[in-house]
Design a protein around this motif. Structure first.
Motif, mmCIF file in Angstrom:
data_model
loop_
_atom_site.group_PDB
_atom_site.id
_atom_site.type_symbol
_atom_site.label_atom_id
_atom_site.label_comp_id
_atom_site.label_asym_id
_atom_site.label_seq_id
_atom_site.Cartn_x
_atom_site.Cartn_y
_atom_site.Cartn_z
ATOM 1 N N VAL A 192 1.024 -1.253 -0.073
ATOM 2 C CA VAL A 192 0.200 0.221 0.258
ATOM 3 C C VAL A 192 0.814 1.447 0.300
ATOM 4 O O VAL A 192 1.269 1.820 0.616
ATOM 5 C CB VAL A 192 -1.060 0.045 0.945
ATOM 6 N N MET A 193 0.468 2.290 -1.178
ATOM 7 C CA MET A 193 2.001 3.203 -0.984
ATOM 8 C C MET A 193 0.586 4.442 -0.887
ATOM 9 O O MET A 193 0.207 4.924 -1.689
ATOM 10 C CB MET A 193 2.385 3.476 -2.602
ATOM 11 N N ASP A 194 1.265 4.999 -0.018
ATOM 12 C CA ASP A 194 1.297 6.907 0.368
ATOM 13 C C ASP A 194 1.762 7.534 -0.091
ATOM 14 O O ASP A 194 3.044 8.093 0.281
ATOM 15 C CB ASP A 194 0.724 6.759 1.638
ATOM 16 N N GLY A 195 1.723 7.927 -1.635
ATOM 17 C CA GLY A 195 2.767 9.247 -2.422
ATOM 18 C C GLY A 195 4.114 8.180 -2.727
ATOM 19 O O GLY A 195 3.819 7.043 -3.343
ATOM 20 N N LYS A 196 4.579 8.319 -2.054
ATOM 21 C CA LYS A 196 5.963 7.711 -2.231
ATOM 22 C C LYS A 196 6.692 6.903 -2.259
ATOM 23 O O LYS A 196 7.498 5.794 -1.887
ATOM 24 C CB LYS A 196 7.528 8.058 -2.975
ATOM 25 N N GLY A 197 6.144 6.364 -0.464
ATOM 26 C CA GLY A 197 6.457 5.891 0.004
ATOM 27 C C GLY A 197 5.256 4.848 0.492
ATOM 28 O O GLY A 197 4.301 4.278 -0.379
ATOM 29 N N VAL A 198 6.153 3.820 1.799
ATOM 30 C CA VAL A 198 4.924 2.087 1.938
ATOM 31 C C VAL A 198 4.697 2.365 3.601
ATOM 32 O O VAL A 198 4.869 2.543 3.864
ATOM 33 C CB VAL A 198 6.242 1.420 1.770
ATOM 34 N N ALA A 199 3.855 2.891 2.824
ATOM 35 C CA ALA A 199 2.769 3.144 4.401
ATOM 36 C C ALA A 199 1.940 1.763 4.944
ATOM 37 O O ALA A 199 1.719 1.550 6.223
ATOM 38 C CB ALA A 199 1.039 3.391 4.083
ATOM 39 N N GLY A 200 2.272 0.559 3.761
ATOM 40 C CA GLY A 200 0.994 -0.652 4.563
ATOM 41 C C GLY A 200 1.088 -1.412 3.694
ATOM 42 O O GLY A 200 1.981 -1.972 2.566
ATOM 43 N N ILE A 201 1.249 -3.299 4.195
ATOM 44 C CA ILE A 201 1.356 -3.733 2.906
ATOM 45 C C ILE A 201 -0.096 -5.327 3.211
ATOM 46 O O ILE A 201 -0.544 -5.211 5.014
ATOM 47 C CB ILE A 201 2.286 -4.957 3.100
ATOM 48 N N ILE A 202 -0.499 -5.604 2.403
ATOM 49 C CA ILE A 202 -2.065 -6.058 2.335
ATOM 50 C C ILE A 202 -1.569 -7.793 2.149
ATOM 51 O O ILE A 202 -1.563 -8.247 0.613
ATOM 52 C CB ILE A 202 -3.323 -5.928 2.032
ATOM 53 N N THR A 203 -2.488 -9.248 2.433
ATOM 54 C CA THR A 203 -2.135 -9.348 2.823
ATOM 55 C C THR A 203 -3.242 -10.940 2.684
ATOM 56 O O THR A 203 -4.062 -10.287 3.389
ATOM 57 C CB THR A 203 -0.647 -10.441 3.645
ATOM 58 N N GLY A 204 -2.639 -12.163 2.605
ATOM 59 C CA GLY A 204 -4.016 -13.095 2.562
ATOM 60 C C GLY A 204 -4.789 -12.972 3.694
ATOM 61 O O GLY A 204 -5.292 -13.315 4.165
ATOM 62 N N GLY A 205 -2.953 -13.298 4.819
ATOM 63 C CA GLY A 205 -4.261 -13.049 6.005
ATOM 64 C C GLY A 205 -4.494 -12.043 6.634
ATOM 65 O O GLY A 205 -5.618 -12.194 7.305
ATOM 66 N N ASP A 206 -3.977 -10.741 5.951
ATOM 67 C CA ASP A 206 -5.175 -9.913 6.594
ATOM 68 C C ASP A 206 -6.665 -9.787 6.039
ATOM 69 O O ASP A 206 -7.162 -9.526 6.868
ATOM 70 C CB ASP A 206 -4.604 -8.603 5.929
ATOM 71 N N LEU A 207 -6.735 -10.256 4.690
ATOM 72 C CA LEU A 207 -8.219 -10.832 4.585
ATOM 73 C C LEU A 207 -8.638 -11.476 5.400
ATOM 74 O O LEU A 207 -9.754 -11.219 5.285
ATOM 75 C CB LEU A 207 -7.611 -10.644 3.000
ATOM 76 N N LEU A 208 -8.294 -12.508 5.459
ATOM 77 C CA LEU A 208 -8.756 -12.815 6.720
ATOM 78 C C LEU A 208 -9.277 -13.129 8.140
ATOM 79 O O LEU A 208 -10.453 -12.929 8.423
ATOM 80 C CB LEU A 208 -8.348 -14.657 6.521
ATOM 81 N N SER A 209 -7.889 -12.268 8.076
ATOM 82 C CA SER A 209 -8.082 -12.312 10.078
ATOM 83 C C SER A 209 -8.546 -10.288 9.779
ATOM 84 O O SER A 209 -9.472 -10.052 11.068
ATOM 85 C CB SER A 209 -6.977 -12.452 10.765
ATOM 86 N N ARG A 210 -8.675 -9.677 9.749
ATOM 87 C CA ARG A 210 -9.240 -8.107 9.540
ATOM 88 C C ARG A 210 -10.691 -7.977 8.852
ATOM 89 O O ARG A 210 -11.359 -6.905 9.385
ATOM 90 C CB ARG A 210 -7.747 -7.732 8.867
ATOM 91 N N ALA A 211 -10.530 -8.422 7.952
ATOM 92 C CA ALA A 211 -12.017 -8.283 6.825
ATOM 93 C C ALA A 211 -12.549 -9.141 6.457
ATOM 94 O O ALA A 211 -13.618 -9.461 5.770
ATOM 95 C CB ALA A 211 -11.607 -7.874 5.016
ATOM 96 N N HIS A 212 -12.219 -10.678 7.379
ATOM 97 C CA HIS A 212 -13.209 -11.734 7.176
ATOM 98 C C HIS A 212 -13.764 -12.238 6.593
ATOM 99 O O HIS A 212 -14.661 -12.672 5.818
ATOM 100 C CB HIS A 212 -14.170 -10.979 8.521
ATOM 101 N N MET A 213 -12.778 -12.185 5.560
ATOM 102 C CA MET A 213 -13.098 -12.613 4.209
ATOM 103 C C MET A 213 -13.415 -14.140 4.364
ATOM 104 O O MET A 213 -12.686 -15.079 4.682
ATOM 105 C CB MET A 213 -12.191 -12.236 3.124
ATOM 106 N N PRO A 214 -14.328 -14.285 3.946
ATOM 107 C CA PRO A 214 -15.366 -16.617 4.268
ATOM 108 C C PRO A 214 -14.031 -17.046 3.535
ATOM 109 O O PRO A 214 -14.043 -18.255 4.055
ATOM 110 C CB PRO A 214 -16.214 -16.290 3.478
ATOM 111 N N LEU A 215 -12.991 -16.809 2.413
ATOM 112 C CA LEU A 215 -13.022 -18.276 1.625
ATOM 113 C C LEU A 215 -10.892 -18.042 1.409
ATOM 114 O O LEU A 215 -11.055 -16.448 1.237
ATOM 115 C CB LEU A 215 -13.011 -18.471 0.437
ATOM 116 N N ARG A 216 -10.177 -18.503 1.528
ATOM 117 C CA ARG A 216 -9.054 -18.422 1.545
ATOM 118 C C ARG A 216 -8.696 -17.450 -0.295
ATOM 119 O O ARG A 216 -9.249 -18.122 -1.136
ATOM 120 C CB ARG A 216 -7.549 -19.185 1.302
ATOM 121 N N LEU A 217 -7.263 -16.863 -0.291
ATOM 122 C CA LEU A 217 -7.184 -16.553 -1.803
ATOM 123 C C LEU A 217 -7.355 -17.760 -3.357
ATOM 124 O O LEU A 217 -8.534 -17.012 -4.207
ATOM 125 C CB LEU A 217 -6.677 -15.555 -1.901
ATOM 126 N N ASP A 218 -6.856 -18.612 -2.037
ATOM 127 C CA ASP A 218 -6.976 -18.988 -3.520
ATOM 128 C C ASP A 218 -8.218 -20.438 -3.860
ATOM 129 O O ASP A 218 -8.465 -19.965 -5.123
ATOM 130 C CB ASP A 218 -5.945 -20.386 -3.520
#
Length: 237
Positions: free
Chosen positions: A146-172
């Motif tokens: 996740v880029m904010d301007g020219k800097g790195v603000a963060g990163i989103i992984t499959g684990g973030d989607l499962l644990s924080r966004a409560h995505m019901p299924l893994r990416l695969d």
């Protein structure tokens, strides 16, 4: 003993007189490979040979000695060679390009720049989460910076989607769903209102491309993470 690594071997056969935009073609190919971060390239000059047009090139004949056969050899990961092949193909007008699979033993220290993904997809903090998921699925990747301007603000992984966004299924497994079903699933969950900033892991670990690959693995193991972001010395991505 060092372990064998799967690689691809590219050989480019051309004449010494071949040009690309006014400069020797073999030099242009090597420079292009360097700029694109390939592991390395070697140029060999032969003393005799002929190509598809059957024109003999030999150092024994003075009038032909200015167009001796030249071979450019490049060994790298299969993904990098496959990505570089169309670039070389567009540069070579008279010559041959041979690509073969091989196994290699590297005795030089393997650095992050030798194995990292250079063509990186990114999102911004305001990117809707539905678009983030579609990007991950389309590119078949498991994390996105996740880029904010020219800097790195963060990163989103499959684990973030499962644990924080409560995505019901893994990416695969998400990738196996029809697009319509994924859209219905997003509409029925909180995905529709979430942005990248809402679930990203802030202040991710960043490393230099000059770092040894083994040291990068140690960092990943120590911090229990599966992805690292590579930045240049000036802080760019």
């Amino acid at each position: 003993m060092h372990s064998l690594v799967s690689v691809k071997f590219m050989k480019i056969f051309l004449g010494e007189a071949a040009r690309h935009k006014g400069r020797p073609l073999h030099e242009a190919i090597v420079e292009e490979a360097r700029q694109r971060g390939l592991a390395g390239a070697t140029v060999s000059r032969g003393f005799m040979g002929f190509g598809a047009n059957s024109l003999l090139r030999t150092s024994k004949i003075l009038r032909l000695s200015e167009d001796l056969p030249v071979m450019v050899e490049i060994v790298d990961t299969p993904e990098r060679i496959d990505a570089f092949a169309p670039v070389v193909d567009a540069m070579v007008e008279d010559g041959s390009i041979v690509i073969s699979e091989a196994r290699a033993i590297f005795h030089l220290p393997l650095r992050i720049r030798d194995v990292m993904t250079a063509d990186v997809a990114t999102v911004t903090p305001d990117t809707p989460l539905t678009q983030v998921v579609e990007l991950l699925l389309r590119r078949e990747i498991k994390a996105v910076p996740v880029m904010d301007g020219k800097g790195v603000a963060g990163i989103i992984t499959g684990g973030d989607l499962l644990s924080r966004a409560h995505m019901p299924l893994r990416l695969d497994m998400q990738g196996q769903l029809p697009p319509e079903q994924r859209s219905e699933q997003a509409a029925a969950s909180e995905f529709g209102v979430l942005l990248a900033r809402d679930i990203m892991s802030a202040n991710p670990k960043t490393i230099s491309g000059d770092l040894l690959a083994l040291d990068a693995l140690d960092i990943m193991e120590r911090f229990q993470i599966t992805s690292l972001i590579v930045t240049d010395p000036q802080g760019g991505y």
